[in-house]
Scaffold this motif. Structure first.
Motif, short mmCIF file in Angstrom:
data_model
loop_
_atom_site.label_atom_id
_atom_site.label_comp_id
_atom_site.label_asym_id
_atom_site.label_seq_id
_atom_site.Cartn_x
_atom_site.Cartn_y
_atom_site.Cartn_z
N LEU A 75 110.10 14.52 -15.57
CA LEU A 75 110.12 13.62 -14.42
C LEU A 75 111.11 12.48 -14.63
O LEU A 75 111.84 12.12 -13.72
N VAL B 184 114.16 11.70 -12.13
CA VAL B 184 114.29 10.39 -11.48
C VAL B 184 115.62 9.75 -11.85
O VAL B 184 116.32 9.20 -10.99
N GLU C 292 111.37 7.02 -7.45
CA GLU C 292 110.14 6.69 -8.18
C GLU C 292 109.08 6.16 -7.22
O GLU C 292 107.90 6.49 -7.36
N LEU D 164 107.55 9.10 -5.50
CA LEU D 164 106.68 9.82 -6.42
C LEU D 164 105.36 9.09 -6.63
O LEU D 164 104.29 9.71 -6.65
N ARG D 165 105.43 7.79 -6.77
CA ARG D 165 104.21 7.00 -6.94
C ARG D 165 103.29 7.15 -5.74
O ARG D 165 102.08 7.28 -5.88
N ARG E 80 103.16 9.69 -3.61
CA ARG E 80 102.61 11.06 -3.56
C ARG E 80 101.58 11.33 -4.64
O ARG E 80 100.66 12.11 -4.43
N GLN E 81 101.76 10.70 -5.80
CA GLN E 81 100.89 11.00 -6.94
C GLN E 81 99.78 9.97 -7.16
O GLN E 81 99.06 10.05 -8.14
N PHE F 189 99.55 11.94 -13.47
CA PHE F 189 100.72 11.07 -13.31
C PHE F 189 100.35 9.60 -13.49
O PHE F 189 101.03 8.71 -12.97
N LEU G 262 102.90 6.81 -14.34
CA LEU G 262 103.70 6.13 -13.32
C LEU G 262 103.13 4.75 -12.98
O LEU G 262 103.82 3.91 -12.42
#
Length: 79
Positions: free
Chosen positions: A16, A20, A30, A33-34, A36-37, A43, A46
């Protein structure tokens, strides 16, 4: 910073952080991603959870902030 003992977590962090770092706008990547996760324990790094410091170190290395990126030092260097 030593990598996490959990090899799956280490691999996830390394992949990851490389992804990124290679994106044109890694801050936006990022953030997406934060979002979504959020709530996904795999994760947690993160959000400063287990492996968070290692993730930040890998981001710096993959971004070229430290010479000798990842060679024998974790972050994809086989370590």
């Amino acid at each position: 910073m030593p990598p996490p003992r959990d090899s799956d977590l280490r691999t996830r962090i390394e992949k990851l952080s490389a992804y990124v770092s290679q994106s044109g706008s890694n801050v936006d990547m990022e953030a997406a991603l934060r979002e979504r996760q959020r709530g996904n324990p795999q994760f947690a790094f993160l959000f400063g959870g287990e492996g968070g410091a290692y993730y930040q170190e890998c981001l710096r290395k993959y971004s070229g902030a430290q010479p000798g990126c990842c060679v024998g030092n974790g972050c994809g260097g086989g370590g």
